[in-house]
Design an enzyme around this catalytic site. Sequence first.
Site, PDB file in Angstrom:
ATOM      1  N   ASP A 209      97.448  -1.995  30.592  1.00  0.00           N
ATOM      2  CA  ASP A 209      96.367  -1.741  29.645  1.00  0.00           C
ATOM      3  C   ASP A 209      96.150  -2.944  28.715  1.00  0.00           C
ATOM      4  O   ASP A 209      97.108  -3.412  28.100  1.00  0.00           O
ATOM      5  CB  ASP A 209      96.782  -0.513  28.811  1.00  0.00           C
TER       6      ASP A 209
ATOM      7  N   GLU B 185      94.330  -5.012  33.116  1.00  0.00           N
ATOM      8  CA  GLU B 185      93.028  -4.693  32.522  1.00  0.00           C
ATOM      9  C   GLU B 185      92.758  -5.755  31.470  1.00  0.00           C
ATOM     10  O   GLU B 185      93.537  -5.900  30.513  1.00  0.00           O
ATOM     11  CB  GLU B 185      93.014  -3.303  31.876  1.00  0.00           C
TER      12      GLU B 185
HETATM   13  O1  TEU Z   1      90.692   0.215  27.315  1.00  0.00           O
HETATM   14  C1  TEU Z   1      90.497  -1.033  26.698  1.00  0.00           C
HETATM   15  C2  TEU Z   1      89.095  -1.244  26.421  1.00  0.00           C
HETATM   16  O2  TEU Z   1      88.659  -2.352  26.310  1.00  0.00           O
HETATM   17  C3  TEU Z   1      88.255  -0.038  26.305  1.00  0.00           C
HETATM   18  O3  TEU Z   1      88.583   0.604  25.079  1.00  0.00           O
HETATM   19  C4  TEU Z   1      86.833  -0.441  26.289  1.00  0.00           C
HETATM   20  O4  TEU Z   1      86.666  -1.443  25.314  1.00  0.00           O
HETATM   21  C5  TEU Z   1      86.002   0.740  25.900  1.00  0.00           C
HETATM   22  O5  TEU Z   1      86.443   1.854  26.615  1.00  0.00           O
HETATM   23  C6  TEU Z   1      84.579   0.397  26.229  1.00  0.00           C
HETATM   24  O6  TEU Z   1      83.788   1.425  25.727  1.00  0.00           O
HETATM   25  C7  TEU Z   1      92.051   0.552  27.447  1.00  0.00           C
HETATM   26  C8  TEU Z   1      92.105   1.941  28.033  1.00  0.00           C
HETATM   27  O7  TEU Z   1      91.511   1.927  29.325  1.00  0.00           O
HETATM   28  C9  TEU Z   1      91.368   2.860  27.089  1.00  0.00           C
HETATM   29  O8  TEU Z   1      91.296   4.180  27.618  1.00  0.00           O
HETATM   30  C10 TEU Z   1      92.126   2.884  25.777  1.00  0.00           C
HETATM   31  O9  TEU Z   1      91.376   3.650  24.852  1.00  0.00           O
HETATM   32  C11 TEU Z   1      92.304   1.470  25.210  1.00  0.00           C
HETATM   33  O10 TEU Z   1      92.694   0.509  26.188  1.00  0.00           O
HETATM   34  C12 TEU Z   1      93.419   1.484  24.177  1.00  0.00           C
HETATM   35  O11 TEU Z   1      94.649   1.703  24.830  1.00  0.00           O
END
Ligand code: TEU
Length: 563
Positions: A202, A260
């Site tokens: 993540d 990610e």
């Molecule tokens: O997502 C990272 C992220 O960049 C997302 O929050 C994105 O910016 C957003 O969804 C766009 O609308 C990861 C995870 O996939 C997400 O579910 C988490 O909320 C976030 O990190 C924090 O851990």
Amino acid sequence: MNTQDKQWWKEAVVYQIYPRSFMDSNGDGIGDLRGITTRLDYLKELGVDVLWLSPIYDSPNDDNGYDIRDYRAIMKEFGTMADFDELLEEAHKLGLKILMDMVVNHSSDEHLWFRESRMSRNNPYRDYYIWREGRGNNPPNNWASWFYGSAWEYDPPTDMYYLHIFSRKQADLNWENPKVREEVYDLMKFWLDKGVDGFRMDVINLISKTPEYPDGEVTGQYGAYGEPAPFCCNGPRVHEFLEEMNREVLSKYDIMTVGETPVVTMEEAKRYTNAAGTELNMVVQFDHVKTEHGTYGKYTRQRFRIEDIKRIMSVWQDGLYSSGWNSLYWENHDQSRSVSRFGDDSTPLLWEKSAKMLACCLYMQQGTPFIYQGQELGMTNARLDSISDYHDIEALNAYKTLVEQEQVYTHDEMMDCINRMGRDNARFPFQWDATANAGFTAGTPWIRVNPHYTAVNAASQIIDENSIFYFYKNLVALRKKHRIIVYGKYRLLKSPEDLWVYVREVEGQTLLVINSFSAEERYYAIPEDLAEKKRELLIGNYPADDKWNGINLRPYECRVYLL
Ligand code: TEU
Ligand code: CA
């Protein structure tokens, strides 16, 4: 190792499960691990190889598990470690691998480390997190949290602020501290030694920040706060940390590693996924799922433009071809439903044809395919008009900021944005069948079921070989059968703007992939250099016709030819 070298994680198809919403086995309305185990046969039938589980660790669920309180314990709502061990064993018996979601840029503020860290400035755990003095009565800089408000939370006991790019209950870990890195490597080994087959990491490119923590640009997206991305992503030591993680842990196991990486550039992606394998196997970039974004980010009423997505994804296909590896996705737990967003769910015919076309258009490209739970059924966005039907902290905070504080949207305008782009669209319960609560739970679901479930569910598609489910199954089978789909070089062909036509080429073979993003009929003339070749239609979403030199593509028609 050249990018064309055979690797199991290049040939695999990944299926993402959001455990909270997949299958509830004990009637408490919350999906759980035993529920997943009961549905492994369905996933085997689809033909996928790897199951990526969104976080299942102990968590207060401020961000539905992306705020981890204990990395070595299972969230009690999801079951026990014994349930996990059984799921892992049953999955492996079926030849399915398990990818865990590792969230190590931040932990929950209820984690032992943070509870200790905030107790005093000289606590042994103090430097596990990022603490700074304020500027007078203000935070240390103007960074916005990506979940709105300041990215700094004042903590009275030690009269300092701590950093949280996400919610205030998700405190950023301090990766500059070697003890933190050691802790992370240990917990990764704990799961790898249990036999898991890799990690989705993540926001892993946030683990190194610009040391000076300079103010960000105030764009208006977060009110008066500044954008932290240029200073909290792809920082100066990120590759050093990942190479260390690779040396200390990843290189010692035969695993898949997926980073990610929000706002990753092509140059950075090439380093993260370098062919020498010193960092990660692949990254998740966001460019194609941010083309609609406006002043207020994803909370926009603009629709995407196919030429933007065609251009962007062609850049990623070309850019990583000989020096990295793509992950291919339309959906995940953070994105709304692709058939509603990029396809057309306005009639049953357009819904079915556009869902199949989106799958064909994406999964015939080069990279590892990621299918998000329900995408294989054409699950759609829900159009709910009460904010109380939504649970996602990001959407709720956005509503407070954009409707109540900044008043840039009315309630109805904001609900339109959330209906179209909100993350909850991916988190309404999986639609297993047309019985109560779509067969997801015998109890009261933690979030309401999308009313569309009577029309869209697994039970009705499993018995219909013309369903979206079987189209996905056939696409997955094609990837296993034809090496050109995994390793062929992508080349975009000229076409009218709402057609997306490309070829994949290896020595002596060409795969021609034709996709229409139009609800109208569209004419397409096969390029001369291909028109003479012998052809085999591998898959299409309409009954085959023998038109070749000039094709009248039907609404959202797709065709794949092997030449
Ligand atoms: O997502 C990272 C992220 O960049 C997302 O929050 C994105 O910016 C957003 O969804 C766009 O609308 C990861 C995870 O996939 C997400 O579910 C988490 O909320 C976030 O990190 C924090 O851990
Ligand atoms: Ca349950």
